[in-house]
Design an enzyme around this catalytic site. Structure first.
Site, short mmCIF file in Angstrom:
data_model
loop_
_atom_site.label_atom_id
_atom_site.label_comp_id
_atom_site.label_asym_id
_atom_site.label_seq_id
_atom_site.Cartn_x
_atom_site.Cartn_y
_atom_site.Cartn_z
N GLU C 127 0.69 -1.12 -0.14
CA GLU C 127 0.21 0.06 0.03
C GLU C 127 0.73 1.41 0.13
O GLU C 127 0.55 2.29 -0.51
CB GLU C 127 -1.05 -0.06 1.23
CG GLU C 127 -2.26 -0.91 0.95
CD GLU C 127 -1.77 -2.45 1.00
OE1 GLU C 127 -0.80 -2.85 1.29
OE2 GLU C 127 -2.97 -3.08 0.63
N VAL C 128 1.97 1.44 0.70
CA VAL C 128 2.65 2.57 0.85
C VAL C 128 3.34 2.91 -0.42
O VAL C 128 3.64 4.07 -0.88
CB VAL C 128 3.87 2.38 1.91
CG1 VAL C 128 4.90 1.14 1.29
CG2 VAL C 128 4.54 3.68 2.23
#
Lengths: 225, 225, 225
Positions: C127-128
């Site tokens: 996600e990052v």
């Protein structure tokens, strides 16, 4: 006083050459250096360390004793700094070069990772021996980073943990010889320096929403007390 | 019935020579002994143990079956005792001499530390096999002391853990041969007996504010149920 | 598409032979199979796995890109599925046969246990690196299953963890060779298949009340953002 240097995208915040205690001026300096990091666009990561025997020996108790009427706002500033580091939108690592006591240990815990010097220096939360119970925010920060067993062992005993003990208990992620300390910390965060700050900031804000709220609320004691 | 003795500052609470189940009278006795410890000024630490095959085999199900209309207040008293031990303002350790089942295992978990006999006896949360879901307070207590993996393994399986398994999973901090059990527990808390009670009590109250509130609220089921 | 088979009380949910990404249709299929498991009385346990290189590669980003106005209800359905698995009233294990990325990794974490193929495949929360911060519900789910150190290492780095690394960090409970993967998962949950569903369901609902509420609330961002 604290100094900031950088090696490419990796910023090194040196907390100082003394005991590096939290006083109003010292907090202002640390925040100014964090402002510099925040204002520099592009890839960035933070290594926080100290020079000499101390990482940080905690609150400046002399200053506190001389300003008894300013305890509440001062603790508020300490907690705001801990919250800022806890949610910093870049990868962070504390390179614990020496003693990390009280708020100094909390500052280390506020970082994403901790690498501790192997042979000297102690990680210690002496609050139980100082008659200073943790504020709800400080307790929430510490407990957000430790297993339950490590929280009990460190928060209720005042025990001093050397590097290997601190690593075995999970108070720090790893240990290193002093001459490899910064390099070890660098190896951990340099590959992560390119993360999008907005995304990383939101991730940390969501992960630590509860301790951040407790730190920013700034209460000195739990409601039940 | 439970007995209290002391060796200098270290109080040894012996839960009894039988199954040491939680009945109203047994809870009253245990509380009376904790009152004695609380009323004695000066350095203090608590070792809780049992004599024979059992540490504590949990709730007195015979009594509960005979008093169906008193379940709610009885569980309230059990939870109040668990909350009291969880927040006791002195260092505490459970010397788990034998079986610790259900509320007996929870009582052990309420202590700061657990040392378990190495060769015999089981640590077990049999609630899933008894059709007795954990109350919100009991679940909060257990989860406040265990890693997520240990909580799943112990709370959803009814599995019996011998000493070495319990240590490997972190259900207990260490194991010892029976003839070294009390000495091992003593070595853990005697050096901590001098901690200021008020400070230590506040630290535990802050660390465990959430499970303490859930235990004292005394609900039998979660709101969503 | 997902398929369900069973070997006595042990149901095996095969997420598919492709990337097994979360699309509306795929979620509907998975839910239908969970309905089948729920509707079958008697002892039951669930092994969730995939066939080929992938356990699940996460959200169907192509579908999401083509339906920008449906993001919120779609994420709501994803979270409802994660909540359903997290609280499933039978023992559950993810047999991670290959890549488990993003929502696929979260689905694995929603199970009681995770066994991962030893030699190939990655567990990863990217996600990052996608500019997609975790929703409060997803973060709460992940953090409810991991130690603080494992949560930081997996949620803030986008790092890919092979089997042995994933096990050492506690992202998965164990690893196994591919030809022993289902057998290892089976050995974990088959002995637990007879647990009373109502009791086990209540236990999980109580243990995970907080992440379940966050998942079901369905917010995309934390209130403070």
């Amino acid at each position: 006083m604290p100094e900031l240097r950088n090696d490419g995208p990796v910023f090194i915040l040196d907390l100082g050459q003394g005991e590096n205690r939290f006083s109003p001026d010292w907090i202002t300096e640390v925040n100014a250096h964090l402002d510099t990091v925040a204002g520099r666009p592009g890839p960035a990561a933070l290594i926080t360390t100290g020079t000499g025997k101390f990482f940080s020996n905690g609150l400046d108790l002399d200053w506190l004793g001389a300003h008894p009427q300013e305890v509440q706002p001062f603790i508020g500033r300490v907690q705001e700094l801990l919250a800022r580091v806890l949610s910093l939108p870049i990868p962070t690592v504390a390179a614990v070069n020496g003693h990390a006591f009280g708020a100094g240990a909390m500052l280390a815990l506020a970082h994403d990772y901790r690498i501790m010097r192997a042979d000297r220096g102690y990680f210690c939360l002496p609050e139980v021996d100082l008659g200073m119970p943790f504020t709800p925010g400080m307790a929430a920060l510490i407990q957000a980073k430790l297993t339950p067993a490590a929280a009990i062992a460190s928060m209720t005993t005042g025990r001093r943990f050397g590097g290997p003990e601190a690593r075995d208990l999970g108070l720090v992620d790893d240990i290193a010889d002093l001459d490899r300390l910064i390099a070890s910390a660098d190896a951990l965060v340099r590959p992560l320096a390119g993360k999008d700050r907005k995304t990383l900031g939101r991730i940390k804000a969501t992960m630590f929403a509860s301790p951040l709220a407790a730190l920013r609320e700034g209460r000195l004691t739990a409601p039940a007390n």
